[in-house]
Design a protein around this motif. Structure first.
Motif, PDB file in Angstrom:
ATOM      1  N   GLU A  55      -4.827   9.922  -2.073  1.00 18.85           N
ATOM      2  CA  GLU A  55      -3.779   9.977  -1.065  1.00 18.85           C
ATOM      3  C   GLU A  55      -4.425   9.869   0.304  1.00 18.85           C
ATOM      4  O   GLU A  55      -5.487  10.418   0.549  1.00 18.85           O
ATOM      5  N   ILE A  56      -3.790   9.133   1.184  1.00 20.74           N
ATOM      6  CA  ILE A  56      -4.287   8.990   2.555  1.00 20.74           C
ATOM      7  C   ILE A  56      -3.218   9.504   3.502  1.00 20.74           C
ATOM      8  O   ILE A  56      -2.041   9.247   3.319  1.00 20.74           O
ATOM      9  N   ILE A  57      -3.637  10.240   4.493  1.00 21.72           N
ATOM     10  CA  ILE A  57      -2.728  10.711   5.533  1.00 21.72           C
ATOM     11  C   ILE A  57      -3.307  10.281   6.867  1.00 21.72           C
ATOM     12  O   ILE A  57      -4.471  10.512   7.155  1.00 21.72           O
ATOM     13  N   ASN A  58      -2.495   9.638   7.699  1.00 22.40           N
ATOM     14  CA  ASN A  58      -2.956   9.145   8.991  1.00 22.40           C
ATOM     15  C   ASN A  58      -2.170   9.855  10.083  1.00 22.40           C
ATOM     16  O   ASN A  58      -0.954   9.727  10.158  1.00 22.40           O
ATOM     17  N   TYR A  59      -2.859  10.623  10.922  1.00 17.56           N
ATOM     18  CA  TYR A  59      -2.227  11.327  12.027  1.00 17.56           C
ATOM     19  C   TYR A  59      -2.459  10.555  13.314  1.00 17.56           C
ATOM     20  O   TYR A  59      -3.574  10.212  13.644  1.00 17.56           O
ATOM     21  N   TYR A  60      -1.398  10.266  14.046  1.00 15.38           N
ATOM     22  CA  TYR A  60      -1.513   9.559  15.319  1.00 15.38           C
ATOM     23  C   TYR A  60      -1.362  10.537  16.466  1.00 15.38           C
ATOM     24  O   TYR A  60      -0.512  11.419  16.432  1.00 15.38           O
ATOM     25  N   ASP A  61      -2.163  10.339  17.504  1.00 15.61           N
ATOM     26  CA  ASP A  61      -2.071  11.142  18.723  1.00 15.61           C
ATOM     27  C   ASP A  61      -2.113  12.636  18.428  1.00 15.61           C
ATOM     28  O   ASP A  61      -1.475  13.431  19.106  1.00 15.61           O
ATOM     29  N   LEU A  84       1.618   9.256   8.911  1.00 17.98           N
ATOM     30  CA  LEU A  84       1.965   8.263   7.911  1.00 17.98           C
ATOM     31  C   LEU A  84       1.229   8.654   6.638  1.00 17.98           C
ATOM     32  O   LEU A  84       0.075   9.069   6.678  1.00 17.98           O
ATOM     33  N   ARG A  85       1.894   8.522   5.532  1.00 18.14           N
ATOM     34  CA  ARG A  85       1.274   8.891   4.269  1.00 18.14           C
ATOM     35  C   ARG A  85       1.171   7.671   3.375  1.00 18.14           C
ATOM     36  O   ARG A  85       1.935   6.731   3.518  1.00 18.14           O
ATOM     37  N   GLY A  86       0.256   7.739   2.447  1.00 21.57           N
ATOM     38  CA  GLY A  86       0.118   6.613   1.540  1.00 21.57           C
ATOM     39  C   GLY A  86      -0.811   6.933   0.400  1.00 21.57           C
ATOM     40  O   GLY A  86      -1.255   8.068   0.231  1.00 21.57           O
ATOM     41  N   SER A 100      -2.924  -0.578  -1.610  1.00 25.66           N
ATOM     42  CA  SER A 100      -2.529   0.509  -0.709  1.00 25.66           C
ATOM     43  C   SER A 100      -1.017   0.533  -0.600  1.00 25.66           C
ATOM     44  O   SER A 100      -0.382  -0.512  -0.495  1.00 25.66           O
ATOM     45  N   TRP A 101      -0.457   1.720  -0.606  1.00 27.07           N
ATOM     46  CA  TRP A 101       0.968   1.912  -0.377  1.00 27.07           C
ATOM     47  C   TRP A 101       1.134   2.714   0.892  1.00 27.07           C
ATOM     48  O   TRP A 101       0.447   3.711   1.103  1.00 27.07           O
ATOM     49  N   LEU A 102       2.055   2.325   1.737  1.00 29.14           N
ATOM     50  CA  LEU A 102       2.431   3.106   2.912  1.00 29.14           C
ATOM     51  C   LEU A 102       3.811   3.686   2.622  1.00 29.14           C
ATOM     52  O   LEU A 102       4.718   2.956   2.214  1.00 29.14           O
ATOM     53  N   LEU A 103       3.956   4.987   2.808  1.00 27.00           N
ATOM     54  CA  LEU A 103       5.194   5.678   2.444  1.00 27.00           C
ATOM     55  C   LEU A 103       5.875   6.247   3.680  1.00 27.00           C
ATOM     56  O   LEU A 103       5.216   6.704   4.607  1.00 27.00           O
ATOM     57  N   ASN A 104       7.208   6.235   3.678  1.00 30.07           N
ATOM     58  CA  ASN A 104       7.943   6.888   4.765  1.00 30.07           C
ATOM     59  C   ASN A 104       8.088   8.371   4.465  1.00 30.07           C
ATOM     60  O   ASN A 104       7.570   8.876   3.453  1.00 30.07           O
ATOM     61  N   GLU A 105       8.805   9.081   5.337  1.00 24.32           N
ATOM     62  CA  GLU A 105       8.924  10.539   5.181  1.00 24.32           C
ATOM     63  C   GLU A 105       9.659  10.933   3.905  1.00 24.32           C
ATOM     64  O   GLU A 105       9.520  12.052   3.422  1.00 24.32           O
TER      65      GLU A 105
END
Length: 194
Positions: free
Chosen positions: A1-7, A14-16, A28-33
């Protein structure tokens, strides 16, 4: 699982999910909330396909063609990182896992095309298996721009090759953007020489 935090705002995360299979396959999958897939990227050494379900579109890139075109260049414009600028910083731990920390910079082509490109990229690599655990992007004034964390990492599990096939609806449009990308890269390469 990847989690990307902006600012640095965890609410904007964003999760994926990312799956790799040796020697060169990734998905790779990008997932919404809500946990719904909003993007899927398939990649191997020859092609990258970016499927955007909401607009029923696949953007296809011939990586082999790009690499062939730039094989004699000192710096491959398609590579994000300047590989010669990578250096070891120190050992540390992330999520109770011992890591090496490396620092690098985007290559000159990335810097020429993107005023908001990070100035520094810090990668935490797990000692146990060489897999990134965390990647932090910094601005020119050394402020954190974003952070990617990789959790729930599983290794040496069987992955069927079918995992790396896009199951697309019939009405999806597929666009080969390779030649457009090469034109853009050529312009960016020229701008770095000015």
């Amino acid at each position: 699982e990847i989690i990307n935090y902006y600012d640095n705002e965890k609410e904007d995360a964003l999760r994926g999910k990312v799956v790799y299979k040796k020697p060169d396959k990734s998905k790779s999958w990008l997932l919404n909330e809500k946990g719904e897939k909003i993007g899927i990227i398939l990649r191997d050494s020859d092609f990258e396909s970016n499927y955007i379900p909401i607009i029923k579109t696949v953007l296809k890139l011939d990586i082999g063609k790009i690499n062939e075109k730039y094989k004699d260049k000192q710096e491959n414009p398609y590579d994000y990182i300047d590989k010669k600028a990578i250096k070891y910083i120190k050992d540390s731990a992330f999520d109770d896992i011992s890591c090496f920390i490396f620092e690098g910079k985007p290559n000159s082509v990335v810097l020429a095309r993107d005023n908001e490109a990070p100035d520094k990229i810090e990668t935490w690599v797990r000692k146990i298996d060489g897999i990134p655990a965390k990647i932090i992007f910094y601005s020119k004034d050394n402020k954190k721009i974003s952070e990617e964390t990789f959790t729930n990492i599983k290794t040496n599990i069987p992955i069927d090759d079918k995992e790396f096939i896009l199951d697309l609806p019939k009405d999806v449009k597929i666009y080969d953007i390779t030649d457009d990308k090469i034109v853009k890269i050529d312009v960016e390469v020229k701008s770095t020489k000015k």
